[in-house]
Design a protein around this motif. Structure first.
Motif, PDB file in Angstrom:
ATOM      1  N   LEU A 311     -21.610 -53.172  24.855  1.00 22.52           N
ATOM      2  CA  LEU A 311     -21.064 -52.510  23.674  1.00 22.52           C
ATOM      3  C   LEU A 311     -20.009 -53.386  23.010  1.00 22.52           C
ATOM      4  N   GLY A 312     -20.198 -53.623  21.717  1.00 17.65           N
ATOM      5  CA  GLY A 312     -19.229 -54.415  20.969  1.00 17.65           C
ATOM      6  C   GLY A 312     -19.632 -55.860  20.782  1.00 17.65           C
ATOM      7  N   ASP A 313     -20.640 -56.345  21.531  1.00 16.10           N
ATOM      8  CA  ASP A 313     -21.144 -57.700  21.284  1.00 16.10           C
ATOM      9  C   ASP A 313     -22.637 -57.660  20.973  1.00 16.10           C
ATOM     10  N   LEU A 314     -23.495 -57.542  22.000  1.00 18.21           N
ATOM     11  CA  LEU A 314     -24.928 -57.418  21.729  1.00 18.21           C
ATOM     12  C   LEU A 314     -25.236 -56.098  21.020  1.00 18.21           C
ATOM     13  N   PRO A 318     -20.292 -50.568  17.142  1.00 21.70           N
ATOM     14  CA  PRO A 318     -19.000 -51.075  16.681  1.00 21.70           C
ATOM     15  C   PRO A 318     -18.758 -52.505  17.164  1.00 21.70           C
ATOM     16  N   THR A 319     -17.792 -53.175  16.519  1.00 27.20           N
ATOM     17  CA  THR A 319     -17.399 -54.503  16.954  1.00 27.20           C
ATOM     18  C   THR A 319     -16.472 -54.380  18.156  1.00 27.20           C
ATOM     19  N   GLN A 320     -16.180 -55.525  18.763  1.00 25.75           N
ATOM     20  CA  GLN A 320     -15.365 -55.528  19.980  1.00 25.75           C
ATOM     21  C   GLN A 320     -14.015 -54.838  19.767  1.00 25.75           C
ATOM     22  N   ASP A 321     -13.398 -55.079  18.613  1.00 23.18           N
ATOM     23  CA  ASP A 321     -12.074 -54.495  18.378  1.00 23.18           C
ATOM     24  C   ASP A 321     -12.142 -53.024  17.966  1.00 23.18           C
ATOM     25  N   GLU A 322     -13.359 -52.481  17.811  1.00 23.57           N
ATOM     26  CA  GLU A 322     -13.517 -51.071  17.448  1.00 23.57           C
ATOM     27  C   GLU A 322     -13.978 -50.209  18.621  1.00 23.57           C
ATOM     28  N   VAL A 323     -14.307 -50.845  19.741  1.00 24.17           N
ATOM     29  CA  VAL A 323     -14.907 -50.139  20.881  1.00 24.17           C
ATOM     30  C   VAL A 323     -14.000 -49.041  21.416  1.00 24.17           C
ATOM     31  N   ASP A 324     -12.718 -49.336  21.566  1.00 28.48           N
ATOM     32  CA  ASP A 324     -11.799 -48.374  22.198  1.00 28.48           C
ATOM     33  C   ASP A 324     -11.680 -47.078  21.403  1.00 28.48           C
ATOM     34  N   SER A 325     -11.819 -47.151  20.087  1.00 26.18           N
ATOM     35  CA  SER A 325     -11.650 -45.957  19.258  1.00 26.18           C
ATOM     36  C   SER A 325     -12.982 -45.289  18.914  1.00 26.18           C
TER      37      SER A 325
END
Length: 375
Positions: A311-314, A318-325
């Motif tokens: 999640l967040g790369d492949l 969302p992008t990596q910096d959006e994963v947490d939210s």
């Protein structure tokens, strides 16, 4: 057409309809006094929010209260008018206004399926029109007519205007729809055809761009009224970050992607949704999503680990910096009796055969549902 004065001497933004004010930047209609004077001099008065949206594609969050929405809907019910109900054919279920029949009263409804250019050209438009009418009937609506258009490409807008004129019978016309169905783009095409003025009303892929009703005079003294987009809380657009909204607002004809699947396989739609084939024989499944949304197939047994790892790369968005939210994906299971679409509301759908068991995963707060196959 660009007149900002109202009968009560209020100034209104010609982009979104909000009452212009220069005191509270956080409220709808805010415009610095210097910009108000300049706008009046040019007869093009926009609020600061619409100005930024038009020129810089920036969005400033503002909201109407539930009471304000109910007041506007009450005006529709009490009017003697033709209701033009605009839906997005790519997101029909997300376009439905719950209980619309209560808000329109005895007024006739003309159903307009917008964005028909997004669907494959191989789909017969007569079949699509019939499908839309049947789906509307299932939702409790009995439209007097159904018409397909593409506001963006100006397809069939002439025919729509003729149809409106045929049915309105010297009454006002209220244009209604949820956010993101292309309603303001359609209104702009109508204004352009009638006056030559281009892009008067603010349009964007952001939900809730039109904040108050915008009145456009018709030849006989009646009005065509553009109402605010009614916010449908279960659309994917409300959980995606602003820069990822392109995936729920396709701009080009969708190219179907076909997968031959055995049960026990999973397809990820980026990291925002997931399809599981739980039970059935080997079959072809057809995916209808924005052409740029990456789809990844994997084994169901490994799907949870695959999601957590990638999640967040492949798997993006969302992008990596959006994963947490980003909200957690929630699962819902379905068994099909006929050829059906598993719909990820606001994102797209996968067409599956009869007699299979599947599951759809979507972010918390977004709807996933089964319907009779469109194609």
């Amino acid at each position: 057409m660009t007149e900002n004065k109202q009968s009560n001497d209020e100034l209104r933004c010609i982009g979104c309809g909000a009452v212009i004010q220069s005191t509270d930047p956080k409220q709808p209609g805010y415009t610095p006094q210097s910009a108000i004077e300049k706008g009046l001099a040019n007869n093009e008065l926009y609020c600061q929010r619409c100005f930024r949206l038009r020129h810089y594609n920036e969005i400033a969050p503002v909201s109407l209260s539930d009471d304000e929405f109910l007041k506007l809907l009450g005006q529709i019910r009490d009017a003697n008018a033709l209701i033009v109900y605009v839906v997005d054919v790519f997101d029909f279920n997300g376009s439905l206004i719950p209980g619309l029949h209560r808000f329109v009263g005895d007024n006739p409804v003309l159903l307009v399926g917008n964005k028909e250019d997004l669907l494959p050209r191989s789909l017969r438009r007569s079949k699509l029109t019939d499908w839309l009418r049947q789906q509307a009937n299932m939702a409790g609506l009995r439209p007097i007519d159904t018409i397909l258009v593409s506001a963006k490409k100006n397809h069939q807008v002439d025919q729509l205007l003729d149809t409106i004129e045929h049915y309105r019978q010297h009454r006002d016309v209220y244009v209604v729809g949820v956010t993101n169905v292309g309603k303001s783009t359609l209104i702009n095409q109508i204004i352009k055809q009638r006056t030559g003025v281009q892009e008067l009303i603010t349009t964007s892929r952001f939900p809730g761009t039109t904040l108050d009703k915008i009145e456009i005079p018709l030849d006989d003294g009646h009005l065509l009224v553009d109402t605010p987009g009614i916010i449908h809380e279960h659309q994917m657009a409300h959980v995606l970050p602003a820069k990822q909204l392109k995936y729920v607002a396709p701009q080009k004809e969708i190219k179907p992607r076909t997968y031959q699947l055995n049960d026990g396989q999973t397809i990820f739609m980026g990291g925002v949704a997931r399809f599981d084939y739980l039970k059935g024989s080997r079959a072809g499944m057809v995916a209808y999503f924005d052409n740029n949304l990456p789809l990844h197939r994997t084994k169901l047994a490994n799907a949870d680990h695959f999601y957590q790892k990638h999640l967040g790369d492949l798997l993006t968005p969302p992008t990596q910096d959006e994963v947490d939210s980003f909200p957690t994906l929630e699962r819902q299971e379905f068994h099909t009796e006929t050829k059906s679409d598993l719909v990820f509301e606001g994102l797209g759908w996968i067409t599956v055969p009869a007699g299979v068991t599947v599951a759809g995963w979507v972010p918390q707060g977004v709807s996933v549902l089964i319907r009779r196959a469109m194609i």
